[in-house]
Scaffold this active site. Structure first.
Site, PDB file in Angstrom:
ATOM      1  N   LYS A  79       0.847  -1.201   0.000  1.00  0.00           N
ATOM      2  CA  LYS A  79       0.000   0.000   0.000  1.00  0.00           C
ATOM      3  C   LYS A  79       0.877   1.245   0.000  1.00  0.00           C
ATOM      4  CE  LYS A  79      -3.935   2.143   2.446  1.00  0.00           C
ATOM      5  NZ  LYS A  79      -4.864   2.054   3.589  1.00  0.00           N
ATOM      6  N   SER A 154      -9.975   2.200   2.711  1.00  0.00           N
ATOM      7  CA  SER A 154      -9.048   2.908   1.849  1.00  0.00           C
ATOM      8  C   SER A 154      -8.047   1.994   1.133  1.00  0.00           C
ATOM      9  CB  SER A 154      -8.279   3.958   2.660  1.00  0.00           C
ATOM     10  OG  SER A 154      -7.420   3.330   3.587  1.00  0.00           O
ATOM     11  N   SER A 178     -10.355   0.000   6.942  1.00  0.00           N
ATOM     12  CA  SER A 178      -9.708   0.137   5.630  1.00  0.00           C
ATOM     13  C   SER A 178      -8.992  -1.106   5.115  1.00  0.00           C
ATOM     14  CB  SER A 178      -8.723   1.306   5.649  1.00  0.00           C
ATOM     15  OG  SER A 178      -9.410   2.528   5.589  1.00  0.00           O
TER      16      SER A 178
END
Lengths: 486, 95
Positions: A79, A154, A178
């Site tokens: 990420k 997210s 998330s």
């Protein structure tokens, strides 16, 4: 392409260990899939083809020299919130579009030391603020199950990449869901560990008392293998918990007899999609058939988790994001007329709309005259919620429920109304407020879209949490379903 | 609880956050909606509850009083927008 490789970390690690293929071959395979398919998903912000092949060659050399660990040569997607030395770390924001960190996050350092190969940096909501991956400066991510729908957020890029087999596993971060919500929307497994389990050093801060990194993969077994590499005490993170290292795979095959699983009645209220309710009830039956006992429990103030979260998270965000001032790093406006103008325009140009909303709400909630009414009040409710979880865990070992009230929605569905999107976080935010480990795993399909089933455990009980999920995945095949795109 | 355009502008100044004037009414409406939503916290009496700042009972750790970091100014300044002679450049603060 043409080569076929098994799916999942456990199978890939076994194939590498047996010499069936090399890490370079495997890495080439993933880079080719990314090049062929990611134009439709936008799950990566940066692909590190050259560096990945260098790391893969080093992993193959380490194996040849007899120095391979369990994950040596296995590729992963990272990420774009974890700082990586020499590779841009954007946090999906214009603010950090040209930011190259001078150091590696502890998580990246640990995965490198484990011999894993970083394929690239995945797309996300800007500064991890969002539940749909639509707030990224680099454009939205599509859900591989239906390209017109959101992948969740997210960590939407990580979830979409794993679901579409553009990476066997990925890192994510979870401040209010998330990791778990995009895992649910994309039909993969995702674990938010106990707060303090995975180092936050080099993980760009959103809400420091809630943020926690974790793995996103195809199965509970894969998550356990990855968590073994990610977790561990880090003196550079003042909230890292000082505990001996443990093997998170140790309870994968533990029988469920005697385990008490609680079903919080507030998880099954009117807002829950009927198909998701059925999936959770079926998951409960699967666990019961293996010897777990089911019991109804109550978390009376669960409905206050979202309002408490949407005070605490923005308050901490407004404080954390004050570091982006256009002076030391990040975007800077042209021709500032004075220092005030430099700050205001650099931040106004560098941040997107959702980040601005949260900075404004947080600044308001912390401002003189409002602090007690909002921030202090939310922290009191936070204790109330944590105590209610503690009371539930005095009766049962695990909690079972849905991850989300609905399946993935259509892109743009909540564009004009942030509050309706926030309401989708009803089942996930409480685990962050209470610091508990929680996992989402695939538990069915509704209208052809994946459903997430959520398990929550006591602090530091990840091994048994993963064991429960693994037992479920031994009896069901939802986690092996793939979207047509893959 | 409704937030006015003027209050949005004042909070934005506190946050050093430049907003396009034509976006302010939209933010005012959205922020009012969010504050109305979080007002649900008042449904519960919390007068006897201590605030919880952190999910775990953590204590600040002590460490040896030893130098562990070296000077990396050059490395840190490679991504700064404007530097000169090892210093960060900003507009003139004192006339």
């Amino acid at each position: 392409m043409g080569d076929t490789f098994p799916r999942g970390v456990a199978a890939l690690a076994a194939g590498l260990a047996r010499g069936e293929f090399s890490s370079v071959e495997l890495t080439r395979h993933y880079l080719a899939r990314i090049a062929a398919l990611d134009g439709r998903l936008n799950s990566y912000i940066t692909v590190c083809a050259e560096q990945a092949l260098t790391e893969a060659a080093a992993a193959d050399a380490a194996r040849a020299a007899g120095r391979a660990g369990p994950l040596t040569g296995v590729p992963y997607a990272n990420k774009d919130i974890f700082c990586t030395r020499g590779v841009r770390t954007s946090c999906a924001s214009k603010m950090l579009d040209s930011f190259i960190a001078p150091y590696d996050a502890t998580v990246c350092e640990r995965l490198r030391a484990a011999g894993m190969v970083m394929l690239g940096k995945t797309n996300m909501d800007e500064f991890a603020m969002g539940s749909s991956n639509e707030t990224s400066f680099y454009g939205p991510v599509a859900n591989p199950w239906d390209l017109d729908r959101v992948p969740g957020g997210s960590s939407g890029g990580s979830a979409a990449a794993v679901a579409a087999d553009l990476a066997p596993i990925a890192t994510g971060t979870d401040t209010g869901g998330s990791i778990r919500q995009p895992a649910a929307f994309c039909g993969i497994s995702g674990l938010k560990p106990t707060y303090g389990r995975v180092s936050r050093y080099g993980m760009i801060a959103f809400a420091s008392s809630l943020d926690q990194g974790g793995p996103m993969g195809l199965s509970a077994e894969d998550l356990a293998l990855m968590l073994n590499a990610m977790a561990g005490f880090d003196p550079r993170d003042s909230t890292s918990v000082e505990r001996p290292d443990e093997d998170f795979t140790r309870a994968l095959d533990l029988p469920l007899a005697g385990l008490k699983v609680g079903l919080p009645r507030e998880y099954f209220d009117a807002g829950l999609d009927a198909g998701i309710r059925t999936a959770v009830e079926q998951a409960a039956k699967v666990l019961e058939a293996q010897g777990a006992t089911l019991r109804e429990v109550s978390l009376p103030h669960l409905d206050l988790a979202i309002p408490a979260y949407y005070v605490i998270a923005p308050a901490e965000c407004s404080s954390n994001l004050s570091r982006f001032d256009g002076v030391r790093f990040g975007h800077r406006c042209e021709n500032p007329k004075d220092l005030f103008d430099l700050y205001c325009r650099s931040r106004g140009e560098g941040f997107g709309a959702e980040v601005k909303r949260r900075i404004l709400i947080g600044t308001y909630a912390l401002s003189s005259g409002y602090y007690d009414a909002y921030y202090r009040k939310a922290q009191q409710v936070r204790r109330l919620l944590r105590d209610e979880f503690n009371a539930a865990f005095a009766e049962v070992d695990m909690l079972l429920g849905p991850t989300t009230p609905t399946v993935a929605w259509r892109a743009g569905a909540h564009a004009s109304d942030p509050v309706t999107m926030y309401l989708g976080d009803i089942y996930t935010t409480a685990a962050n407020l209470a610091g508990l480990p929680a996992l989402s795993m695939p538990g069915g399909l509704v209208d052809g879209l994946p459903v997430g089933v959520q398990l929550t455990a006591r602090h530091f009980d990840e091994a048994r949490l993963l064991g429960l999920a693994h037992r479920y995945q031994q009896e069901t095949d939802w986690h092996t379903r793939q979207p047509a795109l893959a | 609880m409704a937030i006015s355009n003027e209050e949005v502008a004042a909070v934005a100044r506190l946050a050093r956050l430049g907003l396009d004037p034509e976006d302010i009414p939209g933010y005012a409406a959205q922020l009012s909606g969010i504050l109305a939503f979080v007002a649900r916290l008042n449904e519960v009496d919390t007068s006897a509850i201590e605030p919880l700042a952190h999910p775990l009972d953590l204590h600040a750790r002590l460490r040896e009083d030893a130098v562990t970091e070296s000077d990396q100014r050059d490395a840190f300044q490679t991504h700064a927008p404007a530097v000169e002679a090892g210093l960060y450049l900003v507009p003139k603060v004192i006339e």
